[in-house]
Design a protein around this motif. Structure first.
Motif, PDB file in Angstrom:
ATOM      1  N   SER A 160     -11.960  -8.117  21.783  1.00 63.34           N
ATOM      2  CA  SER A 160     -12.338  -6.948  22.582  1.00 63.34           C
ATOM      3  C   SER A 160     -12.283  -7.247  24.076  1.00 63.34           C
TER       4      SER A 160
ATOM      5  N   ALA B  46      -5.486   1.516  22.707  1.00 60.56           N
ATOM      6  CA  ALA B  46      -6.391   0.403  22.401  1.00 60.56           C
ATOM      7  C   ALA B  46      -7.555   0.358  23.387  1.00 60.56           C
TER       8      ALA B  46
ATOM      9  N   LEU C 284     -11.547   0.981  22.485  1.00 61.93           N
ATOM     10  CA  LEU C 284     -12.558  -0.007  22.862  1.00 61.93           C
ATOM     11  C   LEU C 284     -13.682   0.636  23.673  1.00 61.93           C
TER      12      LEU C 284
ATOM     13  N   GLN D  50     -15.076  -4.159  13.179  1.00 65.04           N
ATOM     14  CA  GLN D  50     -14.537  -3.792  14.489  1.00 65.04           C
ATOM     15  C   GLN D  50     -13.636  -4.888  15.039  1.00 65.04           C
TER      16      GLN D  50
ATOM     17  N   PHE E  17      -9.956  -4.239  16.325  1.00 65.84           N
ATOM     18  CA  PHE E  17      -9.515  -4.642  17.659  1.00 65.84           C
ATOM     19  C   PHE E  17      -8.350  -5.636  17.581  1.00 65.84           C
TER      20      PHE E  17
END
Length: 212
Positions: free
Chosen positions: A53, A123, A127, A166, A170
């Motif tokens: 992330s 992306a 996020l 997650q 990611f």
């Protein structure tokens, strides 16, 4: 034969894509394979250290800038080719079935760079959506793991990190966005070589013609 003539008269992207060799040709190209390998290694490394992330947050704006630069380079290369072209030489390239392939490489590299920009933007937005949810305690328990609290002075700080699900999401987004960015860079590098060869071929063509 009719399809071939139609492609010469109206060279659409899909028509030139089939002439180039389609998806099988793309999968065999060194720039595609190198981009996939590097993207996989980097993504796997960031996933292992659980910093995927962070890489998306810090890297996505940079990747978008790089991809935009690749589009500018591709357009500049196309402008150079246009300045070197003339009806006689273009006719010779079409007869040799080379012209559409050259144009496709410019078209394709621009498309890849555009997809890279979109994927990195997507992306980054995903996020940010999850990051905003983490600020709400009601969502934190469902979407994030809450790390042990730290006491700094009189304040208590709770560190919230992405959950395993997650992290996988990611990682997939990073692999896609990073892979497309690298692919766009490698494709444009090869495109620079194509631009240089175009000038060399033109010079050779007229030298041979003068000798005749």
């Amino acid at each position: 034969m009719a399809d071939k003539k139609k492609c010469d008269d109206y060279p659409t992207f899909m028509c030139m894509f089939r002439e180039f060799g389609g998806i099988r040709r793309i999968l065999k190209e060194i720039d595609f394979r190198l981009a996939v390998i590097l993207a996989f290694i980097i993504t796997a490394t960031t996933y292992y250290f659980r910093i995927t992330s962070i890489i998306i947050e810090k890297g996505a704006p940079l990747f978008i800038t790089v991809s935009g630069t690749m589009i500018a380079i591709a357009i500049a290369g196309l402008a150079i080719i246009s300045s070197l072209s003339d009806p006689e030489f273009l006719k010779a390239l079409k007869q040799a079935e080379i012209f559409n392939r050259i144009m496709f490489m410019f078209y394709y590299s621009t498309v890849i760079s555009g997809l890279s920009i979109l994927s990195n933007l997507f992306a980054y937005l995903i996020l940010q959506i999850f990051s905003n949810k983490s600020t709400d305690v009601a969502f934190s328990a469902n979407y994030y793991l809450i790390a042990p609290q730290k006491v700094v002075g009189n304040a208590t700080i709770t560190t919230i990190v992405p959950s395993n699900d997650q992290q996988i999401l990611f990682a997939a987004l990073l692999f896609l966005s990073l892979g497309l960015m690298l692919y766009s860079v490698f494709a444009v590098i090869l495109l620079v070589g194509t631009t240089m060869r175009y000038g060399i071929y033109r010079e050779m063509y007229y030298e041979l013609k003068d000798k005749k």
